[in-house]
Design a protein around this motif. Sequence first.
Motif, PDB file in Angstrom:
ATOM      1  N   LEU A 175       0.814  -1.101   0.055  1.00 54.29           N
ATOM      2  CA  LEU A 175      -0.028  -0.053   0.076  1.00 54.29           C
ATOM      3  C   LEU A 175       0.670   1.227  -0.048  1.00 54.29           C
ATOM      4  N   TYR A 176       0.625   2.169  -0.957  1.00 51.66           N
ATOM      5  CA  TYR A 176       1.486   3.150  -0.989  1.00 51.66           C
ATOM      6  C   TYR A 176       0.599   4.497  -0.762  1.00 51.66           C
ATOM      7  N   ASP A 177       0.837   5.335   0.241  1.00 53.25           N
ATOM      8  CA  ASP A 177       0.123   6.467   0.394  1.00 53.25           C
ATOM      9  C   ASP A 177       0.259   7.846  -0.211  1.00 53.25           C
ATOM     10  N   ALA A 178      -0.609   8.570  -0.449  1.00 52.52           N
ATOM     11  CA  ALA A 178      -0.695   9.808  -1.472  1.00 52.52           C
ATOM     12  C   ALA A 178      -0.498  10.986  -0.455  1.00 52.52           C
ATOM     13  N   TYR A 179      -0.901  10.690   0.838  1.00 55.01           N
ATOM     14  CA  TYR A 179      -1.155  12.004   1.717  1.00 55.01           C
ATOM     15  C   TYR A 179      -0.167  12.320   2.532  1.00 55.01           C
ATOM     16  N   VAL A 210       0.192  14.714   4.931  1.00 50.22           N
ATOM     17  CA  VAL A 210      -0.142  15.110   6.087  1.00 50.22           C
ATOM     18  C   VAL A 210       0.120  14.113   7.183  1.00 50.22           C
ATOM     19  N   HIS A 211      -0.053  12.960   6.779  1.00 48.00           N
ATOM     20  CA  HIS A 211       0.401  11.772   7.774  1.00 48.00           C
ATOM     21  C   HIS A 211       1.268  10.690   7.332  1.00 48.00           C
ATOM     22  N   ALA A 212       2.009  11.366   6.511  1.00 50.86           N
ATOM     23  CA  ALA A 212       3.157  10.313   5.787  1.00 50.86           C
ATOM     24  C   ALA A 212       3.875   9.428   6.774  1.00 50.86           C
ATOM     25  N   VAL A 213       4.496  10.178   7.643  1.00 46.91           N
ATOM     26  CA  VAL A 213       5.297   9.453   8.672  1.00 46.91           C
ATOM     27  C   VAL A 213       4.739   8.352   9.508  1.00 46.91           C
ATOM     28  N   ASP A 214       3.322   8.760  10.039  1.00 49.23           N
ATOM     29  CA  ASP A 214       2.560   7.927  10.670  1.00 49.23           C
ATOM     30  C   ASP A 214       2.279   6.692   9.889  1.00 49.23           C
ATOM     31  N   SER A 215       2.057   7.028   8.689  1.00 52.76           N
ATOM     32  CA  SER A 215       1.688   5.961   7.650  1.00 52.76           C
ATOM     33  C   SER A 215       2.535   4.859   7.350  1.00 52.76           C
ATOM     34  N   LEU A 216       3.867   5.278   7.243  1.00 52.58           N
ATOM     35  CA  LEU A 216       4.760   4.464   7.071  1.00 52.58           C
ATOM     36  C   LEU A 216       5.162   3.844   8.114  1.00 52.58           C
ATOM     37  N   LYS A 217       5.289   4.338   9.434  1.00 49.24           N
ATOM     38  CA  LYS A 217       5.518   3.579  10.819  1.00 49.24           C
ATOM     39  C   LYS A 217       4.359   2.615  11.040  1.00 49.24           C
ATOM     40  N   ALA A 218       3.107   2.739  10.153  1.00 45.97           N
ATOM     41  CA  ALA A 218       1.977   1.831  10.564  1.00 45.97           C
ATOM     42  C   ALA A 218       2.265   0.609   9.672  1.00 45.97           C
ATOM     43  N   GLY A 219       3.053   0.653   8.546  1.00 40.68           N
ATOM     44  CA  GLY A 219       3.196  -0.472   7.670  1.00 40.68           C
ATOM     45  C   GLY A 219       3.195  -0.294   6.264  1.00 40.68           C
ATOM     46  N   SER A 220       2.954   1.143   5.670  1.00 44.47           N
ATOM     47  CA  SER A 220       2.738   1.342   4.501  1.00 44.47           C
ATOM     48  C   SER A 220       3.940   0.954   3.733  1.00 44.47           C
ATOM     49  N   ALA A 221       3.964   0.413   2.365  1.00 47.65           N
ATOM     50  CA  ALA A 221       5.029  -0.013   1.883  1.00 47.65           C
ATOM     51  C   ALA A 221       5.810   1.282   1.245  1.00 47.65           C
ATOM     52  N   GLY A 222       5.314   2.327   1.259  1.00 52.82           N
ATOM     53  CA  GLY A 222       5.844   3.734   0.765  1.00 52.82           C
ATOM     54  C   GLY A 222       5.028   4.770   0.491  1.00 52.82           C
ATOM     55  N   LEU A 223       5.557   5.754  -0.439  1.00 55.84           N
ATOM     56  CA  LEU A 223       4.627   6.923  -0.560  1.00 55.84           C
ATOM     57  C   LEU A 223       4.689   7.161  -2.020  1.00 55.84           C
ATOM     58  N   SER A 224       3.458   7.629  -2.659  1.00 55.76           N
ATOM     59  CA  SER A 224       3.164   8.034  -4.008  1.00 55.76           C
ATOM     60  C   SER A 224       2.406   9.255  -4.138  1.00 55.76           C
ATOM     61  N   CYS A 225       3.209  10.335  -4.198  1.00 55.52           N
ATOM     62  CA  CYS A 225       2.509  11.650  -4.194  1.00 55.52           C
ATOM     63  C   CYS A 225       2.983  12.764  -5.342  1.00 55.52           C
TER      64      CYS A 225
END
Length: 308
Positions: free
Chosen positions: A191-195, A197-212
């Motif tokens: 799961l790659y997060d686009a947002y 605002v919560h990027a760091v918390d999303s990564l800590k929660a287990g997101s595979a990375g960022l796509s923004c």
Amino acid sequence: MKTTTKGFIPVMLTPFQNDGSIDFPALTKLTNFYLEAGASGLFANCLSSEMFELNDEERLAIIAHVLEVTQGAVPVVATGTFGGPIPQQAEFVRRVHDLGTDAVILISGLLADEQDSDEVFNDRVTELLNLTEHIPLGFYECPVPYKRLISPEQLRSFVGTGRVIYHKDTCLDLKQVKEKLSVTDNAHFGLYDAYMVHAVDSLKAGSAGLSCIQGNFSPELIVWLCENYDSSDEQVQKVQQFLIDNMDVMHNVYPIVSKYFLQKRGLNISTFTRRNVGVLTPEIYKEVENLYSNYSQLKEELDLKAVY
């Protein structure tokens, strides 16, 4: 599509000549720019690529060109659904897959109408899965033509088929992101997060990375955040806050504004876009100048090596 470390998947721009034709030499430079900045994969033919302003042959040509430039250095995913009957969408998914993509991305808002129920959406996804056999797929909760969010339970079911390996999340809700992550614990799914605002918390929660879209201004910063998110260093929060504080200017008349910013960085790319998003006004120019100045200062503080 999960990598061993947190990764950045750029949503790629499409460079155009000033006459509106695709600028393939600039696309080569742009692709290498992402790679040299540390991208762990590429999302070609997406909304930032102005995919709805391209015809099918242009979409395929762009994807093929990106694959040719990357030569397998990183995974490449690309959109394969553009509306119409599901068999028609499945046929284009196969064409995108046959180019050599690692996964073909399904636009959630093009698989069912806005008024359709989740059951209708689920049935359409199942039909498309059946028509595309073994092809690895992913979802993008694209805001166009409308944003259709996929619930944690739906995502759990789709990932459970073994076919869905990628999800670009745009729900903007950290709680929901965490719920999705908790029910999709799969070694082959990311799961790659686009947002931001919560990027760091999303990564800590287990997101595979960022796509923004912020990666179309300063991909090195997004890569740095993916590599350092778990540090207690105050610089991590400073980088995320920089991205948050400059969200408005980065979204204003996008993607024109990002192409202009890349020009300032030294990339030979026209600001021409096919999508009608407005124009760079004197006020926007001033905001971009401030953004560039602040980015340059932050880059120095981080001792960050920039590609341009």
